[in-house]
Design a protein around this motif. Structure first.
Motif, PDB file in Angstrom:
ATOM      1  N   TYR A 125       0.839  -1.203   0.000  1.00 60.27           N
ATOM      2  CA  TYR A 125       0.000   0.000   0.000  1.00 60.27           C
ATOM      3  C   TYR A 125       0.874   1.253   0.000  1.00 60.27           C
ATOM      4  N   ASP A 248       2.269  -3.940  -8.689  1.00 60.03           N
ATOM      5  CA  ASP A 248       1.134  -4.424  -7.894  1.00 60.03           C
ATOM      6  C   ASP A 248       0.808  -3.533  -6.697  1.00 60.03           C
ATOM      7  N   LYS A 250      -0.843  -0.710  -4.369  1.00 60.66           N
ATOM      8  CA  LYS A 250      -2.232  -0.255  -4.263  1.00 60.66           C
ATOM      9  C   LYS A 250      -2.268   1.074  -3.517  1.00 60.66           C
ATOM     10  N   ARG A 251      -2.896   2.064  -4.125  1.00 57.29           N
ATOM     11  CA  ARG A 251      -2.966   3.383  -3.508  1.00 57.29           C
ATOM     12  C   ARG A 251      -4.145   3.464  -2.549  1.00 57.29           C
TER      13      ARG A 251
END
Length: 269
Positions: A125, A248, A250-251
């Motif tokens: 993240y 891969d 994720k924000r």
């Protein structure tokens, strides 16, 4: 679990108003206390701290590596100690990159004078926010607004008005010492809630080479220690301070502390 803060907080004592009848005796006691405090603060130790801070503010580009240990205190009062490393890449006045690795966390932070990105390599993240135009302004909001405590943040505060020595109640020169082969002078300081020590390199480059911070307002007195290796001739590219998301990644949203308190939802990678 409770963790020792990974920075030194230079506090300001706030005195509550006293009834008029108590003011004269309180004033006499305050005068006695201030005299005792002044005599306990060695001006040579304060001067060494100020000299170090002045030198740090002259560094326009540098990297510093810290080999660290920190204590966590579990609910039954037992202390657990964890090793870790911290790497800073700095270009004044508006570029900063941090790599923090411990057994519990693997975090990276990128600041390029426009945006701040926090990335959790273990989770994948990341969060990006607009940021103020200087590192000093960034440091002023990052903890208060987002609850992000930067290890060794005092490296950026020493030598500024944010690191007043007036809060010190005790300061002394302990003696000479060698840290990884470097000749240093060892100093010890005390202020409300924290005891701390710093080993300052001798000579024309008074760099902090080791720090030990003890939280004294916790019964278990947890500690944070870090031994520092410096490169004051480091050079960087703009890309060193910008984040390129892995495929891969994720924000997520970086949520302000006030909103977390209201919603109970966290948004830190």
């Amino acid at each position: 679990m409770r963790a020792i803060p990974l920075y030194l907080a230079v506090g300001v004592a706030l005195l509550s108003p006293l009834p008029a009848a108590a003011q004269s005796s309180a004033s006499a006691k305050a005068g006695s206390d201030s005299t005792a405090t002044a005599s306990a603060v060695d001006p040579r130790a304060v001067a060494a701290l100020e000299k170090m801070g002045t030198y740090l503010r002259t560094l326009k580009q540098f990297s510093v590596h810290g080999d660290s240990t920190f204590d966590l205190v579990v609910d039954n009062g037992q202390k657990l100690q964890f090793p870790g490393t911290i790497d800073y890449r700095v270009r004044a006045p508006n570029a900063l990159a941090i790599d923090l690795k411990t057994d519990r966390k693997d975090r990276q932070l990128f600041y390029d004078g426009k945006q701040l990105t926090v990335y959790g390599a273990k989770t994948g993240y990341y969060a990006t926010i607009d940021a103020p135009p200087t590192t000093r302004e960034l440091l002023a909001i990052i903890e208060d607004d987002y609850g992000i405590e930067l290890p060794l943040v005092d490296l950026f505060l020493w030598g500024t008005d944010k690191a007043s020595t007036s809060a010190l109640t005790w300061a002394t020169f302990v003696g000479p010492a060698r840290i990884n082969g470097t000749a240093t002078d060892h100093y010890a300081f005390r202020q409300e809630g924290v005891d701390w020590q710093v080993w300052i390199e001798q000579g024309s480059k008074p760099l902090p080479r080791r720090m030990v911070i003890t939280t004294t307002d916790e019964p278990s007195q947890p500690q944070y220690t870090s031994t520092l290796t410096w490169n004051t001739n480091a050079t960087f590219k703009d890309s060193n301070f910008t984040f390129a998301p892995p495929k891969d990644a994720k924000r997520i949203q970086l949520v302000k502390v006030a909103l977390v308190d209201e919603t109970g939802q966290e948004g830190t990678p």
